[in-house]
Enzyme design. Structure first.
Site, PDB file in Angstrom:
ATOM      1  N   LYS A  21      75.228  -6.497 -41.392  1.00  0.00           N
ATOM      2  CA  LYS A  21      76.533  -5.823 -41.470  1.00  0.00           C
ATOM      3  C   LYS A  21      76.995  -5.702 -42.920  1.00  0.00           C
ATOM      4  O   LYS A  21      77.472  -4.647 -43.354  1.00  0.00           O
ATOM      5  CB  LYS A  21      77.540  -6.632 -40.643  1.00  0.00           C
ATOM      6  CG  LYS A  21      78.987  -6.185 -40.757  1.00  0.00           C
ATOM      7  CD  LYS A  21      79.887  -6.965 -39.820  1.00  0.00           C
ATOM      8  CE  LYS A  21      80.175  -8.374 -40.270  1.00  0.00           C
ATOM      9  NZ  LYS A  21      81.396  -8.529 -41.070  1.00  0.00           N
ATOM     10  N   ARG A 120      96.315 -10.928 -41.626  1.00  0.00           N
ATOM     11  CA  ARG A 120      95.597 -11.406 -42.806  1.00  0.00           C
ATOM     12  C   ARG A 120      96.249 -10.891 -44.081  1.00  0.00           C
ATOM     13  O   ARG A 120      96.656  -9.729 -44.170  1.00  0.00           O
ATOM     14  CB  ARG A 120      94.128 -10.993 -42.741  1.00  0.00           C
ATOM     15  CG  ARG A 120      93.395 -11.669 -41.598  1.00  0.00           C
ATOM     16  CD  ARG A 120      92.020 -11.094 -41.342  1.00  0.00           C
ATOM     17  NE  ARG A 120      91.067 -11.426 -42.392  1.00  0.00           N
ATOM     18  CZ  ARG A 120      89.784 -11.039 -42.371  1.00  0.00           C
ATOM     19  NH1 ARG A 120      89.338 -10.312 -41.359  1.00  0.00           N
ATOM     20  NH2 ARG A 120      88.970 -11.377 -43.342  1.00  0.00           N
ATOM     21  N   GLN A 166      86.204 -10.628 -51.381  1.00  0.00           N
ATOM     22  CA  GLN A 166      86.237  -9.193 -51.079  1.00  0.00           C
ATOM     23  C   GLN A 166      87.143  -8.418 -52.034  1.00  0.00           C
ATOM     24  O   GLN A 166      86.901  -7.243 -52.298  1.00  0.00           O
ATOM     25  CB  GLN A 166      86.680  -8.977 -49.628  1.00  0.00           C
ATOM     26  CG  GLN A 166      85.650  -9.473 -48.618  1.00  0.00           C
ATOM     27  CD  GLN A 166      86.187  -9.534 -47.197  1.00  0.00           C
ATOM     28  OE1 GLN A 166      87.359  -9.245 -46.951  1.00  0.00           O
ATOM     29  NE2 GLN A 166      85.329  -9.906 -46.261  1.00  0.00           N
ATOM     30  N   ASP A 309      79.652 -17.255 -43.071  1.00  0.00           N
ATOM     31  CA  ASP A 309      79.551 -16.646 -41.745  1.00  0.00           C
ATOM     32  C   ASP A 309      78.530 -17.332 -40.835  1.00  0.00           C
ATOM     33  O   ASP A 309      78.336 -16.896 -39.698  1.00  0.00           O
ATOM     34  CB  ASP A 309      79.229 -15.154 -41.877  1.00  0.00           C
ATOM     35  CG  ASP A 309      80.452 -14.345 -42.289  1.00  0.00           C
ATOM     36  OD1 ASP A 309      81.581 -14.827 -42.064  1.00  0.00           O
ATOM     37  OD2 ASP A 309      80.289 -13.240 -42.827  1.00  0.00           O
ATOM     38  N   ARG A 384      82.609 -14.439 -34.464  1.00  0.00           N
ATOM     39  CA  ARG A 384      81.850 -15.645 -34.830  1.00  0.00           C
ATOM     40  C   ARG A 384      82.191 -16.813 -33.891  1.00  0.00           C
ATOM     41  O   ARG A 384      81.332 -17.611 -33.537  1.00  0.00           O
ATOM     42  CB  ARG A 384      82.145 -16.049 -36.271  1.00  0.00           C
ATOM     43  CG  ARG A 384      81.869 -14.981 -37.305  1.00  0.00           C
ATOM     44  CD  ARG A 384      80.435 -14.905 -37.731  1.00  0.00           C
ATOM     45  NE  ARG A 384      80.239 -13.776 -38.621  1.00  0.00           N
ATOM     46  CZ  ARG A 384      79.252 -12.904 -38.543  1.00  0.00           C
ATOM     47  NH1 ARG A 384      78.326 -13.028 -37.615  1.00  0.00           N
ATOM     48  NH2 ARG A 384      79.149 -11.898 -39.390  1.00  0.00           N
TER      49      ARG A 384
END
Length: 430
Positions: A21, A120, A166, A309, A384
């Protein structure tokens, strides 16, 4: 959709890892930012990568796709003047495109997942974009967010790396296109440095020059660059495969997962090393991880920052280890689709696990005999968490019901198909 996970003593079979991904979203973006036509082989299909497909098309890229590849004609440094973009629940896609939207007159990112991405924070990126002369309207750093850009200016930029890498990656995609040279200084600690390495790897493949310090805390970015149209091949995905490998580790198994490169820059590749540290019998050669699990695991201590992750899958394996495991330096798990420390451990406790949390640690007191199960648990809309709880359910004495398990499609739509093909006792309930 809910799923019922029943006790499964044995897993056997072979699967190909789905495509990464992280690499797919990055390749799609650099292809869109190129002037010309690029080809991406084996792109991932998930809600996140599909969100990037949808948004770059809205911004003016032309996409043609078949079963093997996607061909993208980019918009270069001139995206289309769109009023609205919908990234769904894809945090990385939102952050990367907030930076690219600085090239547009005015774009609003809408809030379609108020209970997940809508919660977020994005303040650090908003602050950094302000330093480029971009005006941003927002609600306490959260969606909906409106970017008023047009002609962002390079120069000295400071961005915090404490919550997410990010924000830095977003700036690294944008600044080469600006007229001026840029210097980026990362403040505080930088989370998930390995993922920044993936961004830099993709940028280099796209013909972009960036001068990075060894610790990734300082960057010099020459302005006036152009993305080159190229051909890319997406590698197999370690974060999704981590749950499959953990499932094989906690059962009697003979499982092979193909398309997992030994020399990958994905930090989650560490799941292979961690399972070996836990005495799981496995080999890794020629891109195939072969697990011949016996259900017996030793406890482990692991710095999870480089493999964010895969941490939940490792924790799921550690639940059945003979002793106490500790996963530390994992605070950034709190700022994902849900609080992956408090929320995940709350559900593990319902199933009978003995776990503790600190602000930046997960401590697991293993129960080698298995857990009681027999409860319905909430996966908090987090892909997840869903995968990790499925691993735990295989070693519960009574079935585990996972609510809203369809959200696994965010990163791994075929997860339940794959684990069923290996012999897991999992039932989908609409």
């Amino acid at each position: 959709m809910d799923v019922i996970v029943r006790p499964t003593p044995e897993l056997k079979g072979e699967i190909g890892a789905l495509s990464s991904k992280n690499y797919t979203t990055r390749y799609l973006l650099v292809a869109a930012l190129a002037e010309g036509t690029s080809t991406v082989y084996y792109p991932a299909h998930s809600e996140d990568s599909d969100a990037m497909r949808r948004c770059i098309a809205d911004l003016g890229a032309v996409l043609q796709e078949d079963d093997e590849k996607i061909v993208i004609t980019g918009f270069g440094r001139q995206p289309k003047d769109v009023k609205e973009l919908n990234v769904g629940n894809a945090g990385a896609v939102l952050r990367f495109l907030m930076a690219i939207a600085a090239l547009c007159p005015e774009v609003t990112f809408v809030n379609t997942y108020p209970d997940s991405l809508g919660k977020r924070p994005h303040d650090d990126l908003i602050d950094a974009l302000g330093q480029l002369g971009v005006e941003v309207s927002h609600h306490e750093g959260r969606l909906p967010i409106t970017i008023r850009g047009g002609v962002p200016k390079g120069g000295k930029i400071r961005v915090s790396g404490a919550v997410s890498s990010q924000y830095l990656s977003a700036l690294l995609f944008l600044t080469p296109l600006l007229a001026e040279d840029s210097e980026i200084e990362v403040l505080n600690d930088l989370k998930s440095k390995v993922v920044v390495g993936q961004t830099l790897e993709v940028l280099e493949q796209a013909g972009i020059v960036i001068h990075a310090s060894d610790d990734y805390m300082h960057f010099r970015v020459p302005g006036g660059q152009s993305y080159k149209a190229k051909t890319y091949t997406v590698q197999g995905d370690y974060p999704g495969s981590a749950a499959i490998l953990a499932a094989a580790a906690v059962t009697k198994s003979d499982v092979k997962v193909h398309r997992l490169a030994e020399r990958s820059k994905q930090g989650e590749r560490a799941v292979v090393d961690v399972l070996q540290m836990m005495d799981v019998p496995l080999t890794h050669q020629d891109g195939t991880v072969h697990v011949q699990g016996n259900g017996r695991l030793r406890p482990v201590e692991f710095d999870g920052d480089a493999a964010t992750d895969a941490v939940l899958a490792m924790v799921a394996a550690a639940v059945f280890a003979d002793g106490t495991s500790r996963f530390y330096n994992v605070e950034n798990l709190r700022y994902k689709e849900c609080d992956r420390i408090t929320d995940f451990l709350t559900e593990l406790k319902k199933a009978g696990a003995n776990v503790e949390e600190r602000q930046a640690e997960i401590i697991v007191h293993g129960r080698p005999s298995g857990l009681e199960g027999g409860v319905t648990i909430n996966a908090h809309y987090d892909h997840r968490v869903i995968m990790a709880l499925t691993v735990v359910g295989l070693r519960c004495r009574e079935p585990l019901v996972i609510k809203d398990a369809h959200h696994v499609a965010k990163s791994y739509p075929q997860f339940f198909d794959h684990i069923l093909s290996l012999g897991a006792s999992v039932e989908r309930v609409e």
